[in-house]
Design an enzyme around this catalytic site. Structure first.
Site, PDB file in Angstrom:
ATOM      1  N   SER A  50       0.849  -1.195   0.000  1.00 42.15           N
ATOM      2  CA  SER A  50       0.000   0.000   0.000  1.00 42.15           C
ATOM      3  C   SER A  50       0.884   1.244   0.000  1.00 42.15           C
ATOM      4  O   SER A  50       1.694   1.421  -0.907  1.00 42.15           O
ATOM      5  CB  SER A  50      -0.970  -0.049   1.175  1.00 42.15           C
ATOM      6  OG  SER A  50      -2.004   0.901   1.024  1.00 42.15           O
ATOM      7  N   GLU A  99      -8.945  -4.404  -4.186  1.00 42.33           N
ATOM      8  CA  GLU A  99      -8.166  -3.364  -3.506  1.00 42.33           C
ATOM      9  C   GLU A  99      -9.077  -2.292  -2.904  1.00 42.33           C
ATOM     10  O   GLU A  99      -8.829  -1.766  -1.821  1.00 42.33           O
ATOM     11  CB  GLU A  99      -7.188  -2.703  -4.491  1.00 42.33           C
ATOM     12  CG  GLU A  99      -6.196  -3.636  -5.161  1.00 42.33           C
ATOM     13  CD  GLU A  99      -4.986  -3.963  -4.297  1.00 42.33           C
ATOM     14  OE1 GLU A  99      -5.062  -3.749  -3.070  1.00 42.33           O
ATOM     15  OE2 GLU A  99      -3.989  -4.463  -4.861  1.00 42.33           O
ATOM     16  N   HIS A 142      -7.802  -5.619  -0.020  1.00 40.87           N
ATOM     17  CA  HIS A 142      -6.564  -4.893   0.236  1.00 40.87           C
ATOM     18  C   HIS A 142      -5.954  -5.344   1.562  1.00 40.87           C
ATOM     19  O   HIS A 142      -6.630  -5.342   2.592  1.00 40.87           O
ATOM     20  CB  HIS A 142      -6.894  -3.396   0.278  1.00 40.87           C
ATOM     21  CG  HIS A 142      -5.710  -2.489   0.291  1.00 40.87           C
ATOM     22  ND1 HIS A 142      -4.842  -2.360  -0.772  1.00 40.87           N
ATOM     23  CD2 HIS A 142      -5.259  -1.623   1.242  1.00 40.87           C
ATOM     24  CE1 HIS A 142      -3.924  -1.463  -0.489  1.00 40.87           C
ATOM     25  NE2 HIS A 142      -4.144  -1.003   0.737  1.00 40.87           N
TER      26      HIS A 142
END
Length: 591
Positions: free
Chosen positions: A228, A360, A488
């Site tokens: 990330s 995500e 995610h």
């Protein structure tokens, strides 16, 4: 809210609060004390001093060695707040590296109930190594945690080293770096230049170059990897001339330097507004030098809470304080916009492994969808809030904005102006495409156009395995573990042990086998510059991308299978939506 969701949320909140009140508890999650008869675990080096470490039990192995809470910079306090990090002098005597330090102070907007925890004195790193090592130096893997540049942890309770240490083939380094305003506020000049979190990371990488030999690591075989915002950071280090030579390979998970939240464009205005929210008088008129002086004197909790006033709705934008393009100078981390560097290929490339997961966008969608009050409020201002979430370029006029919104509503929401059960998948796809998938594709496109991939190859994986645990349960107070697919951060569950967030998998489970396979995939890349079974993939090139209008270069997929899981090769990608977003953002390519 069901009982399981309540229990998980309360457990997480209580443990985070305990980290603030009792930092030493973090080191007790996995560490074991030295037996009286055992020789002290010491590492000494020329510029390092001497460190006393601790043994920690492995997941599948007996134990490994840990050196926790090593200072790599002076505490960024007082006049050093909003300043570039300063090298920590050589440690005197024997430094106790058996206790982990608190996380960098943060307000974690990823949680259903954001709260402040951590410490402003936080520039420490952890080094983990196998107990029994080969005579030759081991490859080094340096992890940069994610968390939107405003949250995250390098500690063993969340970023546990056990799975990587079970391989006995690498040395692992995890680092803390300044977050939120403390890490990324900027006045766009020398008063507060910004990018302090990235400069912290860079100084930690320099620490590795100077000291990792003392731990049995090879400073010429360093792989940086992150997820990330940590993935964005790894890519930014590849682009930054100041980081050149500090690593030889890069793994960017769920984040590249061209994502919408990678760069802030109005840093000075944001700094002045932050000062106003901290009750700094005349914040809009002060010189930047006086503004910096005033902000250094603000109570740290006041400073972090001021971030709430920068939100346009709920916790959005999640990331307000971001990296900034600095004025050229000897200390500038980044003085050219990443999009220009990518397009021009004006950086030193190294072998690059990219990672993604299917959903995500769940990092934001899950809580909006599962929180009835939030969802109703979002739907009451749907067009306005959705437009804000998209972060369209500042130069877009009214006509262009209306045209873009029409395309989005048609593609993702079936022309419905609300989030509901029939449009939630479209909402997930939208946030995934805009925030991750289109930037990922374009980063690959620019890389293969400007880099000789026979010398510096590019690889990609997609982690699609849907298991019994998911970060979806962290993003909301409801129990939604399998409702939104692989979301995610879910690949992190199989790379790092996180005892503060999730229970352990049984040692003989399918998930344990996936851990071994997934970790080996990373370790092989760190050792050789190629992931396991790279020979099964066609080399990635511009010609390959052009020949696959509905796909991407070959990549490996970790996914469910009848006998548990499998690693397959795929070419599928959301290329159609990439093209749509290229049109919306005026970033056309010659497909």
């Amino acid at each position: 809210m069901n009982h399981r969701g309540n229990a998980l949320l309360l457990l997480l909140l209580s443990m985070l609060m305990m980290l603030t009140m009792m930092p030493s508890m973090l080191s007790l999650v996995s560490a074991t004390a030295l037996a009286p008869s055992e020789k002290a675990l010491l590492v000494c080096g020329g510029s390092l001093g001497c460190l006393k470490g601790v043994y920690m039990p492995g997941y599948q192995s007996k134990r490994f060695e840990a050196f926790l809470g090593i200072p790599y910079a002076l505490p960024p306090l007082g006049e050093l707040r909003f300043s570039n990090p300063k090298v920590m002098p050589k440690l005197q005597g024997i430094y106790n590296a058996s206790v982990a330090k608190p996380d960098c102070i943060q307000k974690n907007y990823l949680m259903p109930t954001p709260l402040i925890y951590g410490d402003e004195d936080c520039l420490y790193l952890n080094v983990y190594r196998p107990e029994r090592r080969l005579p030759q130096a081991l490859p080094v893997m340096v992890y940069i945690h994610g968390g939107g540049f405003f949250s995250g942890s390098a500690g063993p309770a969340v970023t546990g080293p056990e799975y990587l240490m079970d391989t006995r083939e690498v040395i692992l380094v995890t680092m803390a770096y300044r977050l939120g305003a403390l890490g990324f506020l900027s006045t766009e000049d020398a008063a507060i230049p910004g990018n302090f979190g990235l400069k912290d990371q860079q100084l930690a990488l320099r620490w590795v170059q100077r000291n990792i030999k003392a731990f049995g690591g090879d400073p010429r075989r360093v792989t940086i990897f992150g997820q990330s915002a940590g993935g964005v950071s790894t890519h930014l280090h590849m682009l930054s001339p100041k980081s050149e030579g500090l690593f030889q390979r890069v793994i960017s998970m769920s984040g590249t330097a061209n994502v919408p939240f990678a760069i802030v464009d109005n840093a000075l205005a944001q700094a002045r507004r932050t000062a106003e929210l901290c009750d700094v008088r005349d914040a809009q008129r002060l010189s930047t030098v006086k503004l910096a002086r005033a902000l250094r004197a603000v109570d740290v909790n006041t400073l972090l809470n001021a971030g709430d006033g920068l939100k346009f709705w709920d916790v959005d934008h999640m990331t307000n304080f971001r990296p900034v393009v600095e004025s050229p100078g000897p200390d500038a981390f980044l003085s050219t916009h990443p999009k220009h560097l990518l397009a021009e290929g004006n950086y030193r490339a190294v072998p690059w492994l990219l990672g993604t997961v299917p959903q995500e966008g769940a990092v934001r969608v899950v809580n909006i969808m599962e929180n009835v009050t939030l969802r109703q409020d979002f739907n009451s201002r749907f067009d306005e809030l959705l437009q804000e979430l998209m972060e369209f370029p500042a130069h877009f006029g009214t006509a262009k904005l209306e045209q873009s919104m029409e395309l989005i509503l048609d593609e993702y929401f079936q022309q419905q102006h609300e989030v509901n059960e029939s449009t939630v998948q479209g909402f997930l796809d939208l946030i995934s495409d805009r925030g991750f998938k289109q930037p990922l594709y374009n980063a690959i496109w620019h890389y293969v156009q400007s880099v000789d991939t026979s010398e510096q190859p590019l690889y990609m994986y997609s982690f699609n395995y849907l298991g019994p645990l998911s970060y979806a349960s962290i993003y909301t107070s409801a129990n939604v573990t399998n409702k939104y697919g692989v979301v995610h951060c879910d690949d992190l569950i199989y790379l790092f042990r996180s005892p503060m967030l999730f229970p352990d998998f049984a040692r003989n489970s399918t998930e344990a086998k996936i851990i071994a396979s997934f970790v080996d995939y990373f370790v092989q890349f760190a050792k050789t510059g190629k992931p396991r079974h790279a020979e099964t993939l066609a080399p990635c090139s511009t010609e390959v991308l052009k020949s696959r209008p509905n796909g991407i270069c070959d990549y490996q997929v970790f996914e469910n299978a009848e006998d548990g899981f499998a690693v397959n090769v795929s070419q599928e990608f959301r290329t159609r939506n990439v093209k749509l977003w290229d049109i919306i953002l005026d970033e056309p390519k010659c497909f």
